[in-house]
Every structure is written in structure tokens, then in C-alpha cells.
Design a protein around this motif. Structure first.
Motif, PDB file in Angstrom:
ATOM      1  N   VAL A  80       0.827  -1.216   0.000  1.00 18.95           N
ATOM      2  CA  VAL A  80       0.000   0.000   0.000  1.00 18.95           C
ATOM      3  C   VAL A  80       0.857   1.260   0.000  1.00 18.95           C
ATOM      4  CG1 VAL A  80      -2.098  -0.984   0.994  1.00 18.95           C
ATOM      5  CG2 VAL A  80      -0.238  -0.258   2.510  1.00 18.95           C
ATOM      6  N   GLY A  81       2.097   1.154  -0.432  1.00 19.74           N
ATOM      7  CA  GLY A  81       2.938   2.337  -0.534  1.00 19.74           C
ATOM      8  C   GLY A  81       3.395   2.847   0.820  1.00 19.74           C
ATOM      9  N   GLN A  82       3.340   4.183   0.986  1.00 22.80           N
ATOM     10  CA  GLN A  82       3.825   4.809   2.214  1.00 22.80           C
ATOM     11  C   GLN A  82       2.756   4.739   3.297  1.00 22.80           C
ATOM     12  OE1 GLN A  82       6.993   5.775   2.564  1.00 22.80           O
ATOM     13  NE2 GLN A  82       6.601   6.215   4.715  1.00 22.80           N
ATOM     14  N   SER A  83       2.408   3.533   3.650  1.00 27.62           N
ATOM     15  CA  SER A  83       1.390   3.303   4.680  1.00 27.62           C
ATOM     16  C   SER A  83       1.511   1.855   5.109  1.00 27.62           C
ATOM     17  CB  SER A  83      -0.017   3.635   4.160  1.00 27.62           C
ATOM     18  OG  SER A  83      -0.308   2.925   2.978  1.00 27.62           O
ATOM     19  N   ALA A  84       0.466   1.314   5.695  1.00 27.70           N
ATOM     20  CA  ALA A  84       0.536  -0.066   6.175  1.00 27.70           C
ATOM     21  C   ALA A  84      -0.838  -0.708   6.164  1.00 27.70           C
ATOM     22  CB  ALA A  84       1.119  -0.104   7.592  1.00 27.70           C
ATOM     23  N   ALA A  85      -0.881  -1.989   5.852  1.00 30.63           N
ATOM     24  CA  ALA A  85      -2.110  -2.778   5.925  1.00 30.63           C
ATOM     25  C   ALA A  85      -1.729  -4.251   5.881  1.00 30.63           C
ATOM     26  CB  ALA A  85      -3.070  -2.442   4.783  1.00 30.63           C
ATOM     27  N   GLU A 124     -11.115 -17.328  10.283  1.00 35.29           N
ATOM     28  CA  GLU A 124     -11.343 -16.007  10.866  1.00 35.29           C
ATOM     29  C   GLU A 124     -10.274 -15.043  10.358  1.00 35.29           C
ATOM     30  OE1 GLU A 124     -13.869 -15.743  14.886  1.00 35.29           O
ATOM     31  OE2 GLU A 124     -11.703 -15.898  15.160  1.00 35.29           O
ATOM     32  N   THR A 125     -10.639 -13.756  10.308  1.00 34.77           N
ATOM     33  CA  THR A 125      -9.740 -12.764   9.725  1.00 34.77           C
ATOM     34  C   THR A 125      -9.507 -11.595  10.670  1.00 34.77           C
ATOM     35  OG1 THR A 125     -11.598 -11.618   8.663  1.00 34.77           O
ATOM     36  CG2 THR A 125     -10.460 -13.319   7.374  1.00 34.77           C
ATOM     37  N   MET A 126      -8.301 -11.043  10.584  1.00 34.36           N
ATOM     38  CA  MET A 126      -7.949  -9.828  11.317  1.00 34.36           C
ATOM     39  C   MET A 126      -7.257  -8.889  10.336  1.00 34.36           C
ATOM     40  SD  MET A 126      -5.714  -9.364  14.835  1.00 34.36           S
ATOM     41  CE  MET A 126      -4.309 -10.311  14.229  1.00 34.36           C
ATOM     42  N   LEU A 127      -7.725  -7.650  10.248  1.00 36.34           N
ATOM     43  CA  LEU A 127      -7.124  -6.636   9.397  1.00 36.34           C
ATOM     44  C   LEU A 127      -6.439  -5.612  10.278  1.00 36.34           C
ATOM     45  CD1 LEU A 127      -6.680  -5.348   6.604  1.00 36.34           C
ATOM     46  CD2 LEU A 127      -8.923  -4.243   6.844  1.00 36.34           C
ATOM     47  N   ILE A 128      -5.124  -5.462  10.115  1.00 39.85           N
ATOM     48  CA  ILE A 128      -4.336  -4.526  10.907  1.00 39.85           C
ATOM     49  C   ILE A 128      -4.010  -3.322  10.032  1.00 39.85           C
ATOM     50  CG2 ILE A 128      -2.274  -4.220  12.320  1.00 39.85           C
ATOM     51  CD1 ILE A 128      -2.060  -7.307  12.409  1.00 39.85           C
ATOM     52  N   ASP A 129      -4.651  -2.191  10.282  1.00 42.68           N
ATOM     53  CA  ASP A 129      -4.491  -0.945   9.530  1.00 42.68           C
ATOM     54  C   ASP A 129      -5.035  -1.098   8.107  1.00 42.68           C
ATOM     55  OD1 ASP A 129      -3.410   0.351  11.731  1.00 42.68           O
ATOM     56  OD2 ASP A 129      -1.337  -0.127  11.176  1.00 42.68           O
ATOM     57  N   THR A 130      -5.304   0.053   7.484  1.00 39.05           N
ATOM     58  CA  THR A 130      -6.024   0.019   6.205  1.00 39.05           C
ATOM     59  C   THR A 130      -5.450   0.964   5.162  1.00 39.05           C
ATOM     60  OG1 THR A 130      -7.582   1.678   7.037  1.00 39.05           O
ATOM     61  CG2 THR A 130      -8.206  -0.643   7.309  1.00 39.05           C
ATOM     62  N   GLY A 131      -4.182   1.346   5.302  1.00 37.05           N
ATOM     63  CA  GLY A 131      -3.564   2.185   4.290  1.00 37.05           C
ATOM     64  C   GLY A 131      -3.777   3.669   4.500  1.00 37.05           C
ATOM     65  N   HIS A 177      -6.810   0.373  -2.303  1.00 36.73           N
ATOM     66  CA  HIS A 177      -5.899  -0.764  -2.482  1.00 36.73           C
ATOM     67  C   HIS A 177      -6.262  -1.908  -1.546  1.00 36.73           C
ATOM     68  CE1 HIS A 177      -3.678   1.657  -5.162  1.00 36.73           C
ATOM     69  NE2 HIS A 177      -2.904   2.280  -4.292  1.00 36.73           N
ATOM     70  N   VAL A 178      -6.603  -1.569  -0.319  1.00 36.99           N
ATOM     71  CA  VAL A 178      -6.909  -2.600   0.668  1.00 36.99           C
ATOM     72  C   VAL A 178      -8.199  -3.329   0.300  1.00 36.99           C
ATOM     73  CG1 VAL A 178      -7.479  -3.040   3.091  1.00 36.99           C
ATOM     74  CG2 VAL A 178      -5.652  -1.431   2.503  1.00 36.99           C
ATOM     75  N   LEU A 179      -9.234  -2.570  -0.025  1.00 37.07           N
ATOM     76  CA  LEU A 179     -10.499  -3.200  -0.399  1.00 37.07           C
ATOM     77  C   LEU A 179     -10.343  -4.080  -1.632  1.00 37.07           C
ATOM     78  CD1 LEU A 179     -13.264  -0.500   0.196  1.00 37.07           C
ATOM     79  CD2 LEU A 179     -13.141  -2.785   1.189  1.00 37.07           C
ATOM     80  N   SER A 180      -9.585  -3.609  -2.605  1.00 42.53           N
ATOM     81  CA  SER A 180      -9.366  -4.402  -3.808  1.00 42.53           C
ATOM     82  C   SER A 180      -8.676  -5.712  -3.471  1.00 42.53           C
ATOM     83  CB  SER A 180      -8.523  -3.603  -4.808  1.00 42.53           C
ATOM     84  OG  SER A 180      -8.207  -4.387  -5.939  1.00 42.53           O
ATOM     85  N   TYR A 181      -7.679  -5.652  -2.602  1.00 44.75           N
ATOM     86  CA  TYR A 181      -6.949  -6.860  -2.213  1.00 44.75           C
ATOM     87  C   TYR A 181      -7.874  -7.835  -1.483  1.00 44.75           C
ATOM     88  CZ  TYR A 181      -3.073  -9.755  -0.522  1.00 44.75           C
ATOM     89  OH  TYR A 181      -2.221 -10.799  -0.268  1.00 44.75           O
ATOM     90  N   LEU A 182      -8.653  -7.328  -0.557  1.00 42.06           N
ATOM     91  CA  LEU A 182      -9.557  -8.187   0.206  1.00 42.06           C
ATOM     92  C   LEU A 182     -10.574  -8.858  -0.704  1.00 42.06           C
ATOM     93  CD1 LEU A 182     -10.157  -5.824   3.264  1.00 42.06           C
ATOM     94  CD2 LEU A 182      -8.757  -7.898   3.234  1.00 42.06           C
ATOM     95  N   GLN A 183     -11.096  -8.113  -1.657  1.00 43.33           N
ATOM     96  CA  GLN A 183     -12.081  -8.669  -2.581  1.00 43.33           C
ATOM     97  C   GLN A 183     -11.447  -9.721  -3.489  1.00 43.33           C
ATOM     98  OE1 GLN A 183     -13.424  -5.040  -4.366  1.00 43.33           O
ATOM     99  NE2 GLN A 183     -14.661  -4.455  -2.602  1.00 43.33           N
ATOM    100  N   GLN A 184     -10.246  -9.441  -3.973  1.00 44.95           N
ATOM    101  CA  GLN A 184      -9.568 -10.399  -4.848  1.00 44.95           C
ATOM    102  C   GLN A 184      -9.269 -11.709  -4.123  1.00 44.95           C
ATOM    103  OE1 GLN A 184      -6.058  -8.494  -6.390  1.00 44.95           O
ATOM    104  NE2 GLN A 184      -7.223  -6.859  -7.385  1.00 44.95           N
ATOM    105  N   HIS A 185      -9.096 -11.624  -2.797  1.00 48.70           N
ATOM    106  CA  HIS A 185      -8.779 -12.826  -2.024  1.00 48.70           C
ATOM    107  C   HIS A 185     -10.006 -13.387  -1.303  1.00 48.70           C
ATOM    108  CE1 HIS A 185      -4.769 -11.320  -2.884  1.00 48.70           C
ATOM    109  NE2 HIS A 185      -4.320 -12.523  -2.604  1.00 48.70           N
ATOM    110  N   ASP A 186     -11.176 -12.950  -1.754  1.00 46.65           N
ATOM    111  CA  ASP A 186     -12.439 -13.536  -1.287  1.00 46.65           C
ATOM    112  C   ASP A 186     -12.608 -13.446   0.226  1.00 46.65           C
ATOM    113  OD1 ASP A 186     -12.987 -14.366  -3.978  1.00 46.65           O
ATOM    114  OD2 ASP A 186     -11.631 -16.049  -3.665  1.00 46.65           O
ATOM    115  N   ILE A 187     -12.146 -12.360   0.803  1.00 44.26           N
ATOM    116  CA  ILE A 187     -12.361 -12.120   2.229  1.00 44.26           C
ATOM    117  C   ILE A 187     -13.737 -11.478   2.377  1.00 44.26           C
ATOM    118  CG2 ILE A 187     -11.494 -10.990   4.307  1.00 44.26           C
ATOM    119  CD1 ILE A 187      -9.569 -13.053   3.188  1.00 44.26           C
TER     120      ILE A 187
END
Length: 500
Positions: A80-85, A94-101, A109-119
Motif C-alpha cells: 500500500v505504498g507509504q502506509s501499512a495494511a 477467521e480474519t484480522m485486518l491490521i491498519d487500512t492504508g 488498495h486494501v479493499l481491492s486486495y480483500l475482494q480479490q482474495h475472497d475475504i
């Protein structure tokens, strides 16, 4: 032995979302252009002391107790570039998301990744601290999962406010969708199924005048003999506190470099206590702050710590079976800390699958050497009880779309396996895996006789010769397409079938 402090529920109905005139700075001082100019900054929030998750204990002298591994734990460090997720997928799904960019892409970017990985659900959303480069997608993630997917279970926050629209929008989303919001502090735990997730910071009372970086939520999660330490943007004061409180109890297989690889973090003392085998850094290739700093890279190099950087490796995924870790990235790039800048940059949000680069310890998965012809092959030969090759496993049926609500009818999501060979298959210790790295292990001693079938159901139940139960808390098989992969206990692939 220090007893934990219970998580405290923030009452959103009485939460004051006011902020001071000072603008929010990013990790190295960039002013947030969405600054709020209001009159007061809340020094603390109203707390409900009655409704709290059960207490846990953490030993300050020894490593926190490690859960027995059954399946795999996948830790996705998103580019996610100059950030973190980071998204963590536990062994039961079960899922845990730590930071969102960063706020500048509003979680795209984060939402796209989560959707692509069927979360399809975020069980635990952790905001390590409320700087805009860490909570930039919080509002968008909450809005999407509460309106178009299966929701957000709970949000964990350090409790220190920020004077930005990004922060206000995040809390507005929490309140609008009535998502549980907890203030997390040292001694708490997050109940990710079958993974020991301990909160090591911030301490009660906070550090450094409630500086947000110095009071990041610090997570150590252990799975079997493997462990991960994520410190947010913790700097000198919080690192000194952690080393003083936990010492060698901070040890971890994988360490996420604090503060995007800034020289304000990853001190000698912390790295000596953590003693990681691998570090991962999340920052932009042409970071205006020079991240990762040369001082940090030199410190990592002196300890021979293999280093992955999202700016050159792209998405970095760690998959643990409890004994070892498989490390997968989008791109191959230098991992010598002093050579990381020699890699070619990869833009944040770039699509593409990851490939295994190395394994630490008893690697959970052996990557196939050639997948060209096997993706359509749904049969293969496994070892029988006498070590022969007369048994042959086939995937007979993949029933991914359960009747009604998939989450409420998990046992109607299943895969049927058949032994089409002439001899029995001894399948104890074999694994079944999907594209997202969720993994099931066949029970010790399980045999599949010639001509027999066994149905692996996603939910819970009592195992029989014809029906086995994954025990997952959420759906495994994606209705829109996925891959069923079976491997022997040694990691050799037996059968793989993709469906759409």
C-alpha cells in the motif's frame, strides 16, 4: 506473572469527536490536508467497565503460550505504498485486518486486495494508531463490509484521538453501523480462533504525553512454534518500554519493521530481544522520508536478518503451519538488507499472484515445479498403507454454494474425495487447501478404502469414515471460483482442481 487488564468498550453514544487545531502528521511529519479545526481534543473517552471480553494472562519473562497448530496461518502484508495494511487469515478462516492504508486512496488498495482474495468478513479490525496513513481506509472498509459483505466483528483502537476528517469519518462509520469498538491496551488479547494474539502495548496511562506513534497497538501472535511481532509506528520510548517489560519474551520468527523502516524505530535493543529471522518493511519506493533508512538496513544486516520490502517485492505473504513459514511475494527482489534498493519498484495496488521464495523451518507447503498441466487434473496417486502406489485419489464433487446463507449452513459446503485406485490410501496428515491458504489436515490414521468416498464438510461435527468436519467458523470455498489442493504430509501435491 502480570495479570491482564480487560478490554474496555468505548460507548459510542457518548463519544466526543472533537479535535484540536494542530494538523495530523504522517509518520515523518507530512501534514494531513483534511485537518479539522475544532476547539477541544478529547483527552480520554467514556468507558463501559461492565461489558468486556474475558481476561487473559501474559508472562513478562517468557514467550506467551503458543497454540497447537492445526492448519495454516496466513499473514498478508499488502503493498500500500507509504502506509501499512496487513490481513491475517487464521486456520479456521477467521480474519484480522491490521491498519487500512493511507487516506489519499481511501482504502482502495486494501479493499481491492480483500475482494480479490475472497475475504467476505473482517472479524477483527485493528487500528494500531490513528494517523491517517494507518486508518485511511477504515471508513471505507467498514462501510463496504457492513453494507455489501458479511460485516465487521469488532474494531480495536488505541484510544488516542486525531484531529482529522479521516479519524472523524472512521468513527462516524463505526457509529452508523453499530460496530463494537474496543480500546485495546497492554495485557489484552484478541480472540482469533486457534491463534494466540497478545496486545503488548500501549501500556495503561500511555507513554510520552499520549503521542500516537509511541502508543501504537503492538501485537504478538503465536501459532505453534512460529510467531510474528507487529509494532505499528512505535518509536524509541515504546520500544524501550517493550524491551524493559518483556525482554526475550518479544522473540518472533517474523518482525514487521516499525514506522515503515524509519531510524526512529527498530533499535538495537528491540532487535536483540525479538531476534527475528525475517523482517518485512512497508513503505513507498521513492518515499519522501527516505524509508527505509540506511541505519535500519545496516542494523538488520549486522544480524543477518532476511528483509522483504513491499516496494520491491510487492505483496508479501507469510504462511505458517506452526513449525515453519513459507514466504511468498509478487516479485523476486534482493533480500539482503543492504541491497534492497537494487530491486525494481512495484506500484502499490499492482495485481498479481505471489510465488514462494523461501521456507523457514519445516515449510508448510512445497510449491509445485510445474502447474501448467496439473490445474485441470483431478486425480493423482498417493501412498497406500504398505508404501505402494495402488491407491488413487480423485475429487468427485465440489459443492461450494451451500443452500441459503453460506455462513449459517457450513456443513452444506463440502468436497467429496474418492479413492479410484485398487488399494487403500493412508491419508493421515494429508492436507486440503484453498487459494487463500486456508488448510485442513486429515486425522491421524485416516484410511480411504478402494472405491470409497469421504465428504469433507466445512462446519463442525463428529468425524466418521464417510464424513469429516473442517471445524471452520466461516465458509472456505469461494462460490465464484477457487482451487482445491491436496498434499501429502510431506508436502507433495496429490491432486489439484480449479473450479469457477
Amino acid at each position: 506473572m502480570k495479570l491482564s487488564r480487560s478490554l474496555a468498550l468505548i460507548l459510542l453514544g457518548v463519544l466526543v469527536i472533537s479535535a484540536g487545531c494542530a494538523g495530523l502528521s504522517d509518520p515523518a511529519g507530512e501534514e494531513n490536508p483534511t485537518e479539522l479545526e475544532q476547539e477541544e481534543t478529547p483527552s480520554e473517552t467514556e468507558i463501559n467497565q461492565e461489558e468486556t471480553p474475558s481476561e487473559t494472562e501474559i508472562n513478562q519473562e517468557e514467550t506467551p503460550s503458543e497454540f497447537e497448530a492445526n492448519g495454516t496461518l496466513a499473514v498478508h502484508n499488502i503493498n500500500v505504498g507509504q502506509s501499512a495494511a496487513t490481513v491475517v487469515v487464521g486456520p479456521t478462516g477467521e480474519t484480522m485486518l491490521i491498519d487500512t492504508g493511507h487516506f489519499n486512496d481511501d482504502g482502495e488498495h486494501v479493499l481491492s486486495y480483500l475482494q480479490q482474495h475472497d475475504i467476505d468478513r473482517i472479524d477483527y479490525l485493528v487500528a494500531t494508531h490513528n494517523d491517517a496513513d494507518h486508518i485511511g481506509g477504515n471508513a471505507a472498509v467498514i462501510e463496504y463490509y457492513e453494507t455489501e459483505a458479511d460485516g465487521v466483528g469488532a474494531v480495536y483502537d488505541s484510544g488516542i484521538a486525531a484531529s482529522t476528517n479521516t479519524y472523524e469519518e472512521y468513527l462516524d462509520a463505526v457509529e452508523e453501523h453499530d460496530v463494537q469498538l474496543y480500546r485495546a491496551q497492554e495485557g489484552d488479547s484478541i480472540p482469533l480462533e486457534n491463534v494466540d494474539v497478545q496486545v503488548l502495548g500501549p501500556p495503561e496511562g500511555y507513554l510520552s504525553g499520549e503521542d500516537r506513534n509511541e502508543n501504537s497497538i503492538v501485537l504478538r501472535f503465536a501459532y505453534g512454534q512460529t510467531s510474528f511481532l507487529y509494532t505499528g509506528d512505535a518509536e524509541e520510548a515504546q520500544e524501550e518500554y517493550l524491551v524493559g517489560e518483556y525482554g526475550p519474551g518479544l522473540n518472533a520468527t517474523i518482525y514487521k519493521a516499525g514506522h515503515h523502516g524509519s531510524s526512529s524505530s527498530s533499535s538495537d535493543g528491540l532487535l536483540d530481544a525479538v531476534n527475528p529471522q525475517v523482517a518485512v518493511i512497508s513503505s513507498l519506493y521513492d518515499s519522501q522520508y527516505g524509508h527505509p533508512h540506511e541505519e535500519v538496513l545496516q542494523t538488520l544486516a549486522e544480524r543477518s536478518i532476511t528483509t522483504y520490502w513491499t516496494a520491491t517485492h510487492g505483496d508479501v505473504v507469510f504462511v505458517s503451519n506452526g513449525e515453519g513459514v513459507s514466504i511468498r511475494t509478487q516479485r523476486e527482489a534482493p533480500t539482503d538488507p543492504l541491497s534492497v534498493f537494487d530491486g525494481d519498484p512495484i506500484e502499490p495496488g499492482t495485481d498479481g499472484e505471489v510465488s514462494e521464495r523461501e521456507q523457514i523451518g519445516a515449510g508448510p507447503i512445497k510449491e509445485p515445479t510445474d502447474t501448467t498441466d496439473d490445474t485441470e487434473d483431478n486425480t493423482n496417486t498417493g501412498d497406500d498403507s504398505d508404501g505402494g502406489t495402488g491407491g488413487e485419489l480423485a475429487i468427485q464433487t465440489i459443492h461450494a454454494d451451500a443452500a441459503g446463507d453460506d455462513r449459517e449452513n457450513l456443513n452444506d459446503e463440502y468436497v467429496v474425495f474418492e479413492n479410484i485406485g485398487d488399494e487403500a490410501l493412508s491419508m493421515g496428515g494429508w492436507t486440503v487447501e484453498d487459494d487463500a491458504g486456508k488448510q485442513y489436515t486429515f486425522p491421524d490414521g485416516f484410511r480411504l478404502e478402494p472405491g470409497a468416498t469421504v465428504t469433507l464438510r466445512t462446519g463442525s461435527g463428529t468425524n466418521t469414515e464417510t464424513d469429516l468436519y473442517w471445524g471452520a467458523g466461516s465458509p472456505v470455498w469461494n462460490n465464484n471460483g477457487d482451487t482445491v489442493i491436496v498434499r501429502t504430509a510431506d508436502g507433495d501435491r496429490v491432486v489439484m482442481e480449479a473450479y469457477s
